[in-house]
Design a protein around this motif. Structure first.
Motif, PDB file in Angstrom:
ATOM      1  N   UNK A   1       0.898  -1.038  -0.065  1.00 24.51           N
ATOM      2  CA  UNK A   1      -0.110  -0.115  -0.134  1.00 24.51           C
ATOM      3  C   UNK A   1       1.069   1.236   0.235  1.00 24.51           C
ATOM      4  N   UNK A   2       2.046   1.201   0.842  1.00 23.26           N
ATOM      5  CA  UNK A   2       2.991   2.305   0.836  1.00 23.26           C
ATOM      6  C   UNK A   2       3.708   2.467  -0.302  1.00 23.26           C
ATOM      7  N   UNK A   3       3.975   1.417  -1.059  1.00 19.91           N
ATOM      8  CA  UNK A   3       4.758   1.634  -2.204  1.00 19.91           C
ATOM      9  C   UNK A   3       3.738   1.947  -3.272  1.00 19.91           C
ATOM     10  N   UNK A   4       2.619   1.739  -3.231  1.00 15.11           N
ATOM     11  CA  UNK A   4       1.657   2.261  -4.311  1.00 15.11           C
ATOM     12  C   UNK A   4       1.504   3.846  -4.248  1.00 15.11           C
ATOM     13  N   UNK A   5       1.397   4.257  -2.895  1.00 10.10           N
ATOM     14  CA  UNK A   5       1.351   5.644  -2.603  1.00 10.10           C
ATOM     15  C   UNK A   5       2.514   6.388  -2.873  1.00 10.10           C
ATOM     16  N   UNK A   6       3.469   5.889  -2.871  1.00 10.03           N
ATOM     17  CA  UNK A   6       4.962   6.517  -3.290  1.00 10.03           C
ATOM     18  C   UNK A   6       5.072   6.768  -4.638  1.00 10.03           C
ATOM     19  N   UNK A   7       4.166   6.208  -5.722  1.00  8.89           N
ATOM     20  CA  UNK A   7       4.367   6.249  -7.012  1.00  8.89           C
ATOM     21  C   UNK A   7       3.573   7.775  -7.537  1.00  8.89           C
ATOM     22  N   UNK A   8       2.957   8.546  -6.723  1.00 11.61           N
ATOM     23  CA  UNK A   8       2.362   9.624  -6.920  1.00 11.61           C
ATOM     24  C   UNK A   8       3.241  10.778  -6.544  1.00 11.61           C
ATOM     25  N   UNK A   9       2.807  12.059  -7.290  1.00 10.07           N
ATOM     26  CA  UNK A   9       3.618  13.108  -6.912  1.00 10.07           C
ATOM     27  C   UNK A   9       3.161  14.073  -5.850  1.00 10.07           C
ATOM     28  N   UNK A  10       1.896  13.909  -5.576  1.00  7.05           N
ATOM     29  CA  UNK A  10       1.154  14.677  -4.644  1.00  7.05           C
ATOM     30  C   UNK A  10       0.085  13.723  -3.990  1.00  7.05           C
ATOM     31  N   UNK A  11       0.224  13.437  -2.794  1.00  5.88           N
ATOM     32  CA  UNK A  11      -1.033  12.575  -2.069  1.00  5.88           C
ATOM     33  C   UNK A  11      -1.626  13.769  -0.955  1.00  5.88           C
ATOM     34  N   UNK A  12      -3.097  13.811  -1.381  1.00 10.18           N
ATOM     35  CA  UNK A  12      -4.012  14.470  -0.524  1.00 10.18           C
ATOM     36  C   UNK A  12      -4.855  14.087   0.476  1.00 10.18           C
TER      37      UNK A  12
END
Ligand code: ADP
Ligand code: G6P
Length: 447
Positions: free
Chosen positions: A171-182
């Protein structure tokens, strides 16, 4: 200006959406234009091999269907029987099945495939919510280099709930692929940072900038709003529903929620029962209208909450109703937004009592709909993201029926002056931080 491409699981093709995400994005895309990609809602046939385009006045929509198997594993399964309960602190309701996670990965990869032929190099892609965590990683695998942002509409859990997922580091790896997480609230950003610290590989670079699983991104809070101006107008014009007040002759309390176990509806009913038991003078003087449209009916936890809600409403009505008065009226259907606006305006009390909630747009809609010269009172759970900014509401703990019943009594007796004072502070925030502000802030940060 580069094109905005929004991707969400739910794409509205009909009328009457219930659910904060669709309501908010519809309002945001009307302002900015662009393309909105999502699931059509069809899940009886085959999973689409290409997107089907629907032209609209302000923006384009492109839909895909899902096969029964993909729908079961990706939507009912991993999204709504694993992630939704875990992220709302109900790990006891999780159903972990390996096929669910496989289906979730497969459908996200397939959505990326469907998108590729339609993407432009300078698009800005804005992915919405928990059904689509892996989408950026799938797009990156297909060499998409443009800016990709993610917004989580629901709470981000702390390390204990994260650790209960079958794949917390993924899950954390998935999030890391974004440029901005809101995130909706500071609470969520802090939970995310702490979960990543305990379960993943994170370091804070500077301010909002972090390094997660080897990638640099921004993690920020953007509290979502509603289309305040148009909702205010809608409520002001809702004359027909004005008949409700004379019809009931009682002070009305209103609750409006998808019939979800995170919304605290039984807790609200029990507190109402306590209010009636402890204040016999209120019998026939106060009426509670609960509008709770069906949602995710194929998931067993939703069948259970429906049964519990209907059982409780029946029991309380059986105990307290008179020939002239029904204490709880319960509507299990979506209703048109202009009618909803009129009903909020009628109600002396707005009850928003979730046990966990990303933001809760109903709280903001209730405030926007009030008559400023004679406004109602918002009773708000401290577990709604909205509580971070809506402090002038009566903030309560929804697990405590005594506290909630006490707040109901306080709201019924509240002087007009105090109601106006609280309401004007709440309204100021709902006007200033509307959906347009939310999407502009987010998109400015996405760049
Ligand atoms: P969630 O996103 O979890 O459903 P929110 O409170 O943020 O919760 O958003 C719910 C949205 O759905 C609100 O805009 C609300 O007006 C709408 N809604 C809820 N119930 C109904 C209903 N019965 N009819 C029409 N709209 C509804
Ligand atoms: C919440 C979620 C949305 C979802 C909506 C309605 O608002 O954050 O992602 O779309 O509920 O739920 P549904 O499962 O019907 O899309």
């Amino acid at each position: 200006m580069s094109r905005l491409v929004v991707v969400s699981n739910r794409l509205p093709l009909g009328d009457n959406p219930s659910g904060g995400l669709v309501v908010a994005l519809q309002d945001a895309l009307r302002q900015s234009g662009g393309l909105w990609i999502g699931f059509s809602g069809e899940h009886e046939g085959m999973t689409s091999t290409q997107l089907v385009f629907h032209e609209g006045a302000a923006f384009q929509r492109a839909a895909f269907d899902l096969s029964p198997e993909d729908y079961d594993s990706y939507y009912l399964g991993f999204s709504n029987s694993v992630l939704w309960p875990a992220l709302h602190g109900r790990t006891d309701l999780m159903r972990i099945v390996p096929e669910y996670l496989e289906g979730y990965r497969r459908v996200n990869a397939h959505i990326a495939d469907l998108m590729i032929p339609h993407l432009r190099e300078d698009d800005r892609i804005w992915v919405q919510d928990y059904q689509l965590f892996p989408l950026a990683s799938e797009l990156r695998k297909r060499s998409v280099t443009c800016r990709i942002g993610f917004f989580l509409h629901i709470p981000f859990p702390g390390p204990a709930e994260c650790a209960a997922l079958p794949n917390p580091t993924e899950l954390l790896d998935w999030v890391s692929e974004y440029d901005l997480v809101g995130f909706q609230a500071e609470r969520d950003r802090l939970n995310f940072m702490e979960s990543a610290r305990q379960l993943g590989d994170i370091e804070q670079v500077e301010g909002d900038v972090i390094r997660l699983s080897g990638r640099t991104l921004q993690a920020r809070v953007f509290p979502i709003g509603i289309d305040t101006a148009s909702f205010m107008t809608e409520a002001r014009n809702a004359r027909e529903e004005d008949r409700m007040r004379s019809l009931t002759g009682a002070q009305m309390m209103i609750g409006v929620d998808r019939l979800d176990y995170s919304k605290g509806i039984p807790q609200r009913f029990r507190a109402f029962q306590l209010l009636l038991e402890n204040n016999p003078d209120l019998l026939e003087k106060v009426a509670f209208l609960q509008i709770a449209p069906p949602t995710r009916k194929a998931v067993s936890a939703y069948r259970d909450i429906r049964e519990e809600t209907e059982h409780l409403a029946g029991r309380i009505n059986g105990e307290f109703a008179t020939v002239n008065w029904t204490p709880i009226r319960y509507i299990h259907r979506p209703i048109p937004r202009h009618e909803l606006a009129g009903l909020y305006r009628q109600a002396r009390i707005g009850l928003v009592t979730p046990l966990a909630d990303g933001m809760n747009l109903v709280a903001k809609e209730y405030v926007a709909a009030q008559d400023v010269s004679d406004p109602g009172v918002l009773i708000l759970s401290r577990f709604a993201g909205a509580a971070e900014t809506m402090q002038e509401a009566l903030i309560i703990n929804p697990h405590d029926p005594w506290e909630l019943a006490e707040a109901m009594a306080q709201a019924i007796q509240m002087s007009a002056n105090e109601r106006r004072r609280r309401h004007s502070a709440l309204l100021r925030d709902v006007v200033e931080h509307d959906v347009n502000w939310w999407s502009s802030e987010y998109l400015a940060a996405l760049g």
